[in-house]
Scaffold this motif. Structure first.
Motif, PDB file in Angstrom:
ATOM      1  N   SER A  81       0.842  -1.184   0.000  1.00 26.38           N
ATOM      2  CA  SER A  81       0.000   0.000   0.000  1.00 26.38           C
ATOM      3  C   SER A  81       0.893   1.255   0.000  1.00 26.38           C
ATOM      4  N   LYS A  82       0.445   2.297  -0.665  1.00 26.43           N
ATOM      5  CA  LYS A  82       1.195   3.550  -0.729  1.00 26.43           C
ATOM      6  C   LYS A  82       0.715   4.520   0.344  1.00 26.43           C
ATOM      7  N   LEU A  83       1.586   5.457   0.665  1.00 22.23           N
ATOM      8  CA  LEU A  83       1.234   6.490   1.633  1.00 22.23           C
ATOM      9  C   LEU A  83       0.448   7.600   0.942  1.00 22.23           C
ATOM     10  N   THR A  84      -0.665   7.989   1.537  1.00 20.14           N
ATOM     11  CA  THR A  84      -1.427   9.127   1.036  1.00 20.14           C
ATOM     12  C   THR A  84      -0.870  10.399   1.664  1.00 20.14           C
ATOM     13  N   GLN A  85      -1.331  11.544   1.183  1.00 17.60           N
ATOM     14  CA  GLN A  85      -0.910  12.818   1.781  1.00 17.60           C
ATOM     15  C   GLN A  85      -1.303  12.861   3.257  1.00 17.60           C
ATOM     16  N   VAL A  86      -2.461  12.321   3.588  1.00 20.12           N
ATOM     17  CA  VAL A  86      -2.922  12.302   4.978  1.00 20.12           C
ATOM     18  C   VAL A  86      -1.988  11.435   5.824  1.00 20.12           C
ATOM     19  N   ASP A  87      -1.556  10.286   5.266  1.00 20.91           N
ATOM     20  CA  ASP A  87      -0.615   9.423   5.978  1.00 20.91           C
ATOM     21  C   ASP A  87       0.708  10.141   6.210  1.00 20.91           C
ATOM     22  N   LYS A  88       1.181  10.831   5.190  1.00 26.72           N
ATOM     23  CA  LYS A  88       2.445  11.565   5.302  1.00 26.72           C
ATOM     24  C   LYS A  88       2.346  12.656   6.365  1.00 26.72           C
ATOM     25  N   HIS A  89       1.219  13.325   6.396  1.00 32.54           N
ATOM     26  CA  HIS A  89       0.970  14.357   7.404  1.00 32.54           C
ATOM     27  C   HIS A  89       1.036  13.747   8.804  1.00 32.54           C
ATOM     28  N   LEU A  90       0.406  12.580   8.984  1.00 33.50           N
ATOM     29  CA  LEU A  90       0.422  11.913  10.288  1.00 33.50           C
ATOM     30  C   LEU A  90       1.856  11.562  10.693  1.00 33.50           C
ATOM     31  N   ILE A  91       2.626  11.024   9.763  1.00 27.88           N
ATOM     32  CA  ILE A  91       4.011  10.647  10.074  1.00 27.88           C
ATOM     33  C   ILE A  91       4.797  11.853  10.564  1.00 27.88           C
ATOM     34  N   LEU A  92       4.713  12.964   9.845  1.00 25.65           N
ATOM     35  CA  LEU A  92       5.460  14.163  10.242  1.00 25.65           C
ATOM     36  C   LEU A  92       4.958  14.716  11.566  1.00 25.65           C
ATOM     37  N   THR A  93       3.666  14.645  11.798  1.00 31.08           N
ATOM     38  CA  THR A  93       3.089  15.118  13.058  1.00 31.08           C
ATOM     39  C   THR A  93       3.560  14.255  14.219  1.00 31.08           C
ATOM     40  N   VAL A  94       3.580  12.940  14.015  1.00 34.29           N
ATOM     41  CA  VAL A  94       4.031  12.024  15.067  1.00 34.29           C
ATOM     42  C   VAL A  94       5.488  12.297  15.414  1.00 34.29           C
ATOM     43  N   ILE A  95       6.322  12.504  14.407  1.00 28.51           N
ATOM     44  CA  ILE A  95       7.741  12.801  14.648  1.00 28.51           C
ATOM     45  C   ILE A  95       7.889  14.120  15.388  1.00 28.51           C
ATOM     46  N   LEU A  96       7.084  15.097  15.015  1.00 30.61           N
ATOM     47  CA  LEU A  96       7.136  16.404  15.665  1.00 30.61           C
ATOM     48  C   LEU A  96       6.788  16.299  17.146  1.00 30.61           C
ATOM     49  N   GLU A 115      -4.740   4.814  13.381  1.00 29.35           N
ATOM     50  CA  GLU A 115      -5.477   6.044  13.098  1.00 29.35           C
ATOM     51  C   GLU A 115      -6.090   6.110  11.705  1.00 29.35           C
ATOM     52  N   HIS A 116      -5.445   5.463  10.722  1.00 34.33           N
ATOM     53  CA  HIS A 116      -5.942   5.566   9.345  1.00 34.33           C
ATOM     54  C   HIS A 116      -6.249   4.227   8.704  1.00 34.33           C
ATOM     55  N   GLY A 117      -5.924   3.139   9.394  1.00 35.75           N
ATOM     56  CA  GLY A 117      -6.128   1.819   8.807  1.00 35.75           C
ATOM     57  C   GLY A 117      -5.146   1.527   7.680  1.00 35.75           C
ATOM     58  N   THR A 118      -4.055   2.289   7.617  1.00 39.64           N
ATOM     59  CA  THR A 118      -3.043   2.123   6.572  1.00 39.64           C
ATOM     60  C   THR A 118      -1.995   1.135   7.044  1.00 39.64           C
ATOM     61  N   ASP A 119      -1.830   0.061   6.299  1.00 42.25           N
ATOM     62  CA  ASP A 119      -0.845  -0.962   6.643  1.00 42.25           C
ATOM     63  C   ASP A 119       0.279  -0.933   5.614  1.00 42.25           C
ATOM     64  N   SER A 157       9.850  -0.231   5.844  1.00 39.93           N
ATOM     65  CA  SER A 157      10.743   0.302   4.807  1.00 39.93           C
ATOM     66  C   SER A 157      10.062   1.400   3.998  1.00 39.93           C
ATOM     67  N   THR A 158       8.747   1.323   3.798  1.00 43.76           N
ATOM     68  CA  THR A 158       8.012   2.385   3.104  1.00 43.76           C
ATOM     69  C   THR A 158       8.092   3.683   3.899  1.00 43.76           C
ATOM     70  N   ILE A 159       7.917   3.590   5.190  1.00 42.19           N
ATOM     71  CA  ILE A 159       8.003   4.758   6.065  1.00 42.19           C
ATOM     72  C   ILE A 159       9.422   5.316   6.047  1.00 42.19           C
ATOM     73  N   CYS A 160      10.391   4.430   6.132  1.00 39.28           N
ATOM     74  CA  CYS A 160      11.791   4.835   6.122  1.00 39.28           C
ATOM     75  C   CYS A 160      12.148   5.547   4.815  1.00 39.28           C
ATOM     76  N   LYS A 161      11.690   5.024   3.692  1.00 37.27           N
ATOM     77  CA  LYS A 161      11.954   5.644   2.386  1.00 37.27           C
ATOM     78  C   LYS A 161      11.317   7.025   2.302  1.00 37.27           C
ATOM     79  N   PHE A 162      10.090   7.155   2.799  1.00 39.14           N
ATOM     80  CA  PHE A 162       9.423   8.458   2.797  1.00 39.14           C
ATOM     81  C   PHE A 162      10.227   9.466   3.610  1.00 39.14           C
ATOM     82  N   ARG A 190       6.877  21.654   6.074  1.00 36.24           N
ATOM     83  CA  ARG A 190       6.927  20.450   5.242  1.00 36.24           C
ATOM     84  C   ARG A 190       5.519  19.887   5.059  1.00 36.24           C
ATOM     85  N   ILE A 191       4.687  20.072   6.079  1.00 36.14           N
ATOM     86  CA  ILE A 191       3.305  19.591   6.012  1.00 36.14           C
ATOM     87  C   ILE A 191       2.458  20.556   5.186  1.00 36.14           C
ATOM     88  N   HIS A 192       2.601  21.858   5.448  1.00 35.62           N
ATOM     89  CA  HIS A 192       1.855  22.901   4.749  1.00 35.62           C
ATOM     90  C   HIS A 192       2.874  23.819   4.086  1.00 35.62           C
TER      91      HIS A 192
END
Length: 86
Positions: A1-16, A33-37, A41-46, A76-78
């Protein structure tokens, strides 16, 4: 599965919000939170594409320049152009 913009936003928010978080914890947050599995390595690459290293993730929320780091991550988010219109 690919990361959506919403998923990417969550990742950056969690790191913050949680300095030094493990990639497996980010993976679990996406699933909870999003049901994204996605794979770790996908997260690491992003994160690598976004310019993060393991060291940068740990330093994100620490030190006297925390406000500037927060601004950087939020930009980076906005993108700046959307912030200037607000």
């Amino acid at each position: 599965s690919k990361l959506t913009q919403v998923d990417k936003h969550l990742i950056l928010t969690v790191i913050l919000n949680k300095s030094g978080i493990y990639l497996s914890e980010i993976k679990q947050s996406l699933l909870d939170e999003h049901g994204t599995d996605v794979s770790v390595s996908t997260i690491c690459k992003f994160l690598h594409k976004e310019g993060f290293t393991r060291q940068k993730m740990v330093l994100t929320a620490r030190g006297p320049a925390r406000t500037f780091r927060r601004f950087y991550l939020l930009s980076r988010i906005h993108p700046i152009t959307s912030l200037q219109r607000a």
